[in-house]
Design a protein around this motif. Structure first.
Motif, PDB file in Angstrom:
ATOM      1  N   ALA A 224       0.842  -1.205   0.000  1.00  0.00           N
ATOM      2  CA  ALA A 224       0.000   0.000   0.000  1.00  0.00           C
ATOM      3  C   ALA A 224       0.876   1.253   0.000  1.00  0.00           C
ATOM      4  CB  ALA A 224      -0.898   0.004   1.228  1.00  0.00           C
ATOM      5  N   GLN A 225       0.359   2.304  -0.615  1.00  0.00           N
ATOM      6  CA  GLN A 225       1.026   3.605  -0.527  1.00  0.00           C
ATOM      7  C   GLN A 225       0.293   4.419   0.527  1.00  0.00           C
ATOM      8  OE1 GLN A 225       2.097   5.318  -4.434  1.00  0.00           O
ATOM      9  NE2 GLN A 225       1.127   3.499  -5.299  1.00  0.00           N
ATOM     10  N   TYR A 226       1.059   5.165   1.325  1.00  0.00           N
ATOM     11  CA  TYR A 226       0.444   5.890   2.431  1.00  0.00           C
ATOM     12  C   TYR A 226       0.282   7.366   2.085  1.00  0.00           C
ATOM     13  CZ  TYR A 226      -0.763   7.249   7.124  1.00  0.00           C
ATOM     14  OH  TYR A 226      -1.440   7.741   8.205  1.00  0.00           O
ATOM     15  N   ILE A 227      -0.916   7.880   2.312  1.00  0.00           N
ATOM     16  CA  ILE A 227      -1.174   9.307   2.084  1.00  0.00           C
ATOM     17  C   ILE A 227      -1.549   9.914   3.429  1.00  0.00           C
ATOM     18  CG2 ILE A 227      -2.530  10.999   0.811  1.00  0.00           C
ATOM     19  CD1 ILE A 227      -3.422   8.710  -1.060  1.00  0.00           C
ATOM     20  N   THR A 228      -0.746  10.828   3.923  1.00  0.00           N
ATOM     21  CA  THR A 228      -1.095  11.428   5.208  1.00  0.00           C
ATOM     22  C   THR A 228      -2.282  12.379   5.027  1.00  0.00           C
ATOM     23  OG1 THR A 228      -0.349  12.840   6.982  1.00  0.00           O
ATOM     24  CG2 THR A 228       0.768  13.126   4.910  1.00  0.00           C
ATOM     25  N   ASN A 229      -3.225  12.268   5.949  1.00  0.00           N
ATOM     26  CA  ASN A 229      -4.432  13.094   5.841  1.00  0.00           C
ATOM     27  C   ASN A 229      -4.233  14.402   6.610  1.00  0.00           C
ATOM     28  OD1 ASN A 229      -6.985  14.007   5.320  1.00  0.00           O
ATOM     29  ND2 ASN A 229      -8.013  12.640   6.753  1.00  0.00           N
TER      30      ASN A 229
END
Ligand SMILES: [Zn+2]
Ligand SMILES: [Zn+2]
Length: 362
Positions: A224-229
């Protein structure tokens, strides 16, 4: 026997109910572990206490792993020593769904749930259950099988999204590398990431963790690629990617659950799984929201609970995860407490927590 009794709002005590008899047609289970989740916290803090009729408390615990220690007369498919997980909801006994082992889709709302609504949970040293509500677990999954119930919810969330997107299968396949976003890295989000990592999707997870946090590292091992919210990061990513084919909301915070709708692409589906008993409000540009949804064939769907088929699938997935990822799944269980420390288990607010487990044997 000792049990975790919810007596009133914010009041959980170790209670000592009588050990239930293993009558004809029942299975006697020694509880090994019970998992704690946001549902437990919500019902404890909200005062939404619904004990069985005539009783002063409800025994908590809807996520469990147990061992069969006694088999009632007439039960042939379970034996002493079997590891088992019990399902949560008991149907209304009237509607088509409940009469067909799909009480998670009850039409009347007159269902009960062990440890949540009108029935004692599994958070006791000993429990009894009918065989039709139990799923056997292979011995090699003993260390992770307490995750079966939350995983069954993730199974249903993914199944719901994929069922909606059946409308977009070409030659029997979903669009290759379609982009899927999981919002939230608690148990439901993380376990949904495990499931979706087995498929040909481009997988993204968003949340409030730092890149360096252990949970983000775990998600990256799943591909998975992580996208900080934080800030406009998620919005910018969604714009750049052209929106998502599937979004699974597993945050339980309604303003964000609604914001996610903006990040769907053409023909996207947003599955909401978080139960919120608060009173948050947002302003909604209804014309724009409706136009976008209609113009892009988007779907928003909520889902709750799971049935025995999801539990069986979940056990199958546990095996598959173990084969593919070794002990990675064990990292989902971040905290374990003995029963005597149940207060710490229930009040744990550590940022890195995923699944908190109470171990009845230690
Ligand atoms: Zn739960
Ligand atoms: Zn029903």
């Amino acid at each position: 026997m000792k049990a975790l009794g919810l007596i009133a709002q914010d009041r959980v005590e170790l209670v000592e109910p009588p050990t239930p008899p293993v009558d004809q047609g029942l299975v006697g289970i020694k509880t090994l572990r019970t998992g704690i989740c946001a549902t437990d916290r919500e019902i404890i803090s909200s005062g939404f206490v619904r004990p069985p009729p005539g009783e002063a408390y409800i025994i908590l615990g809807h996520e469990m792993l147990g061992e069969v220690v006694e088999v009632g007369q007439g039960v042939s498919n379970f034996s002493r020593g079997d590891l088992v997980v019990g399902t949560v909801r008991r149907g209304c006994g009237k509607c088509l769904s409940c009469l067909n082992q799909r009480s998670d889709m009850c039409f009347t709302g007159e269902f009960k749930e062990r440890g949540v609504r009108g029935l004692h949970g599994y958070g006791s040293e000993y429990a009894v259950e009918k065989p039709e509500h139990l799923v056997k677990v292979p011995a090699e999954l003993r260390d992770v099988a307490v995750l079966t119930e939350p995983l069954s919810i993730s199974v249903k969330a993914v199944e719901t999204a994929l069922t909606v997107q059946e409308r977009l299968k070409f030659d029997g396949k979903y669009p290759p590398h379609a982009k899927v976003l999981i919002a939230g890295h608690g148990p439901i989000g993380t376990l949904a990431a495990f499931i979706l990592s087995l498929r040909d999707f481009e997988l993204y997870v968003t949340g409030i963790m730092e890149e360096s946090d252990a949970q983000v590292q775990l998600l990256k091992k799943l591909g998975a690629q992580y996208i900080t919210n934080r800030g406009t990061h998620l919005k910018d990513c969604a714009t750049e990617l052209g929106g998502f084919f599937i979004i699974i909301e597993a945050i339980g915070h309604s303003p964000i659950a609604y914001e996610l709708e903006n990040y769907l692409g053409y023909n996207g589906v947003l599955v909401q799984t978080g139960i919120t008993l608060g009173s948050s409000e947002i302003h909604l540009d209804s014309d724009k929201a409706m136009f976008r949804r209609v113009d892009k064939n988007q779907v928003i769907v909520g889902m709750v609970n799971s049935n025995i088929h999801h539990f069986r699938k979940a056990v199958g997935y546990l095996k598959e995860f173990k084969e593919k990822y070794g002990n990675l799944l064990n990292q989902v269980i971040t905290h374990r407490y003995p029963l005597k420390d149940f207060r710490q288990a229930l009040s744990n607010e550590e940022k890195n927590r995923v699944k908190i487990v109470i171990d009845f044997l230690s």
